[in-house]
Each structure stands twice: as structure tokens, then as C-alpha cells.
Design a protein around this motif. Sequence first.
Motif, PDB file in Angstrom:
ATOM      1  N   SER A  19       0.824  -1.211   0.000  1.00 38.22           N
ATOM      2  CA  SER A  19       0.000   0.000   0.000  1.00 38.22           C
ATOM      3  C   SER A  19       0.855   1.257   0.000  1.00 38.22           C
ATOM      4  N   LYS A  65      -4.740  -6.337  -4.718  1.00 40.90           N
ATOM      5  CA  LYS A  65      -3.583  -5.461  -4.467  1.00 40.90           C
ATOM      6  C   LYS A  65      -2.437  -6.284  -3.881  1.00 40.90           C
ATOM      7  N   LYS A 100     -11.502   7.310  -4.118  1.00 40.28           N
ATOM      8  CA  LYS A 100     -10.805   8.598  -4.013  1.00 40.28           C
ATOM      9  C   LYS A 100     -11.295   9.508  -5.140  1.00 40.28           C
ATOM     10  N   VAL A 197      -9.762   5.699   8.870  1.00 36.53           N
ATOM     11  CA  VAL A 197      -8.484   6.272   8.437  1.00 36.53           C
ATOM     12  C   VAL A 197      -7.808   5.377   7.392  1.00 36.53           C
TER      13      VAL A 197
END
Length: 621
Positions: A19, A65, A100, A197
Motif C-alpha cells: 500500500s 492489491k 478517491k 483512516v
Amino acid sequence: MVLCPVIGKLLHKRVVLASASPRRQEILSNAGLRFEVVPSRFKEKLDKASFATPYEYAMETAKQKALEVATRMHQKDLRTPDVVIGADTIVTVGGLILEKPVDKQDAYRMLSRLSGKEHSVFTGVAIVHCSSNDRQLHTRVSEFYEETTVKFSELSEELLWEYIHSGEPMDKAGGYGIQALGGMLVESVHGDFLNVVGFPLNHFCKQLVELYYPPRPEDLRQPVQHDCIPAVDTFEDLSDVEGGGSEPAQRETGSRDEKAEVGAAGQATAEAECHRTRATLPPFPTRLLELLDGFKLSKALLTACKLKVFDWLKREAPQKAPDIASKVDASACGTEKLLDVCAAMGLLEKTEQGYSNTETANLYLASDSEYSLHGFMLQNDDVIWNLFTYLEFAIREGRNQHHRVLGKKVEDLFQDAYYRSPETQLRFMQAMHGVAKLTARQVATAFDLSRFSSACDMGGCTGALARELAREYPRLQVTVFDLPDVVELAVHFQPAGPQAAQIHFAAGDFFRDPLPSAELYVLCRILHNWSDDKVHKLLSKVAESCKPGAGLLLVETLLDEEKREAQGGLIQSLNMLVQTEGRQRSRGEYQCLLELHGFHQVQVVHLEGVLDAMLATRVAP
Ligand SMILES: O=c1[nH]cc([C@@H]2O[C@H](COP(=O)(O)OP(=O)(O)OP(=O)(O)O)[C@@H](O)[C@H]2O)c(=O)[nH]1
């Protein structure tokens, strides 16, 4: 100290966080986990409609990912990691999945959807255990998700846009960061805050407990709370004297009894060792060591640029190390090492067929690309690197270090240091041109400048910003005002095109000569070069040349008032110290300077990257 002992289980393994999210890195390193960071290149484009629930989408993205990183690391002949962790955070509201924002308008759409309502934040996490057999990668995936509900206050348009212009929403799911300014938008939170978060640490620890200490059959007969992180004495019970293999525990009945058969002395030593490790082993200083290695990585990047590795690979790829070595006139063994580091940094792709440029290298590192930073890299390698070797002197003396690098006194910063020869001047101009091209569009569009019909770009160098201003405002005439030597070379950087007629170059020294008249003056990355005295001198000259209503567009990297955040800005401060006579300043400092010289109605916009733009209007004296 590692609070959750199961984290200690991973201390001896090669753990990779797949990440790029700095928040995830911080949460996990605060928890005492040691890991490397290898951002995933998996494109987050799964078909959302094919998932029954949003959390399945988040878990699958997290898994892809992590698997992409595991596969890439395995293929790249780097040592296969033991564990790869992937995560994906999404926001859902009214049946929509928000990720995002892609731009400010998108952030606006997201935040106005969230205004005054409750929404869910899901983070999917995948923990991939890897092993390698006969060069084949084997993976075992464990995945989970966490949901937190967040309620936003009603957001006024003004607040919404102010928040968007702060730049914070852009790399955050749902367009807000609850841990920072975005916290002001939030009325209530139900569930794990860290999940919002970007990483549900509590659930992660529980998952590790399940993986490494699965319940024994006899535990299953007793009422055991499976969703709790065991208390410390439970962990003592569960302690594993081997200190962790590369696989999660496959607990079998009787495994405890086997431990009980270990000789008393051996057991005592092992237990003492285990206690010592837990009590005294501090978290591994991964970040610190990465910081230490930072200069080596920079130098590898700069060397590859200097050798024009990315130019050769743009022309022809893939190529093997010895072929590139002969083209760049270097040793085969050295070149291979350099290429491997570039591949590990994500600048090159390495396959069986050889090395190729990544998109980043083609876009920014090849010298002939439209947005090439090659000149900027060379300037860093040939000039700034040398200046930084004298950082200690710069700190002690509080001034730039050109005199040490050049071995002679520097009276005039530009003439004696940067423009001391045609080569150094050209390299400096190429560096400035690359940076200006990259940022010019954002600067030109930060504010509506259509009310001005003439502009003067002070120290505008090659005219890259002038060109973008001319493109954006077809009735604007722009004068680039710079030193005569600069103006002489600048024409080589100006491509022909419809904007050429709007751009004029004027030669002069802005400290000594009269300024060209204009309705808008532009000082883009100029003031940070100069001392407060010279900044006052320059601003008063600009103010004198302005009629009431004229504008001043100032572009700098603004420091926060406490000088705590904005790492980019703080590094720029050191940069200014070793290189110039000036310094970075905060928004408040610039605002005072502007107001002192009769410029009011100051507006500020944070641009992508590290720059900020300020537009102020000259009022009648
Ligand atoms: O309140 C907050 N909400 C979300 C965040 C950050 O948002 C991003 C979510 O994006 P994603 O899960 O796709 O992760 P990336 O940043 O793209 O990194 P990867 O390389 O892992 O794909 C995430 O960074 C959250 O931390 C926030 O900060 N506050």
C-alpha cells in the motif's frame, strides 16, 4: 514494545505492506509491526456491479492489491515475502460506492452527497501468506472487512470548497480525511476510528490471533470469546518458543503436550528468551533505516538519469543489462546493480527479456519527453547534491554553501553561481523549465485571471508559465522579464504556436531596472530565493508599478505556521538554506508582506504537489 503479542509473531518474517497509503504505514508501524512498503500496481477497476455487497468489493480489491505485489516480488527474483498485507477503503452512501476523488469537482460531488447524512466506511483487508516451491509462488489468503458508520454535519458551500481547496480530499476515500481537517465535518462515529483512516487495526490483530492461534478442540467445548484479543496472560499460555515459522500455526491436538515434553532446562531458557524478546525488543526501526537509505536511492536515480538509461530504454526495450552497459559506457556488473535498484524503485520493469521503462520513467525521466524532469535531475546531481554535502556547515553558518563547492566567494547568487558559465546556465534553465512545465497549468488555472489583459512574469526564465497563461487567457499579453543572458537563451525553449504572439521577453534585472508595466505581476518561486530585505525591495517595486486593482500572483510552497507539517515545504527550507539567500515562508508571513506593500484581498489555493498560489489585489495607497 509490542502491545499485541501476536504482532510479535510477524517480527521474524518478511512482511510487506502492499500500500502507498501513508496512513496505513503509520498505523501498522505504530503497532510495532516491521514491514517493507511495496505499493501495489493493481488498477482499482473491478466491476462494482458484480459484487453482491460493497464489502466484498473492498475485500476483493484488497486481495488483488496484495496478490499483485506478491507475484511481482516473486517474479522479480527478489526474495519472496512471507506475508503481504493489502487493504482497500471505500465509502458507501445511498447505494453508491465512493473511492478517491479524481479531481476537485468529483470531491465536491462526494462531499455534498455526504453532507448532513450518515454513511458507511468499509475497509477490506487481505493477509496473503506466501511460499515458494520449485520457483512457483504459493499463496494462502485470509481476508476480512470492518464497517464504521460516520455522520457528517450539514456542510455549507463555502466550507465545502475551502476544504476541497486545502487539497486534503484528493487521496482519501469519500474525499475526506477524518484524522485531519476532515474531522471538523464529522458529527459522530460508530465503530473503529482507524478503520475510517484506512486500516482496522483491532480486527487485524484478532485475525492474526485466529491465524496463529486457532482454537483447540477443548477450547471449542468451553465458552470462548473468539472475537477478542486474548489478555496478556492468555498470550503467555500461547507463547510459541520457536519464535514463529514462516507459516501461521496449524494447531493440532496435543501441540501443547509436545511443548511440555521439552527438557526443563531447555524450556526455561526458551521461555526466558521469549520473555526477554517481548520485554526488551523495541519495534524494528524500518522507517529510520529507510530514511537513512534515502540518499542512496536518490543517487541511484540521479546516476541512471545522468547515464541516460531511461533514454536508451525509451528508444528500445526490453534490453538486457550488458547491452545497456555498452550503450552507456559502463561496466556490466555495475549497470546490472543500478538497473535492479531502479526496478525495485518502480522506475523500470524487469522481465526474463530484460529491462523496460515504466510509464513514470517514460513520462518524466527520458530527456525528450514533454514533461521531462531530466534537466531537474541533472541540476540536483551536479549542483544541489554537492551543496547538501555541506549541510552541516550551512546549519552552523546559517547561509548557502556555493563558496565551498566553488572554492570562491559568491557575491551575486545567480551570476556567480548558477549562471557562471553557459553550461551551468543552460542546465539551470532546463531544470526550471521542466518544473515550470509540470506546474504551469495548475498555476495558470488556480484563479480566474480573465480580468487582466497584461501580465509580467518576473524571473519567468524560459517562459513555460507565460505560455500556459497565454493558452488559458487568449486576450492576455504576457511579458517574461528576466536577466539578459536568460532572455537570450529562452527563445530555444519557446515552441512555435498560436500563443507565441501573446508572449514577449524583456531583459533586465528586477532589483535594478524599471519593471515592464502590467495589470498582473507574477512571482512564481522567486521570493523564496531572497532575504527579507530583498523581498521588501522587490515587493515595493512591484507595488509602485501597479495601479489600484492590479493583481499580484505569488506562487510558493507555504509552510504551516508552526512549521510542523508539509514535509515538502520543510525540506524546501533546507534547500533554500544551502542554495540561496532566502527561505520558505508561511501563509501568514506572506500575507503580512503583501499587506505591508498595499496588496489586499489575499486568496490562497493549494495546488497539487507542494505549491500554493496566492492572488492579491493592489489597493489605492
Ligand atoms: O478519513 C479517511 N478516509 C480515508 C483515508 C485514506 O483514503 C485512502 C483510500 O484509498 P485506497 O484504499 O484505495 O488506498 P490508497 O491510498 O490508494 O493506497 P493503496 O496503495 O493501498 O491502494 C487510504 O489511503 C486511506 O488512508 C484517510 O486518510 N482518511
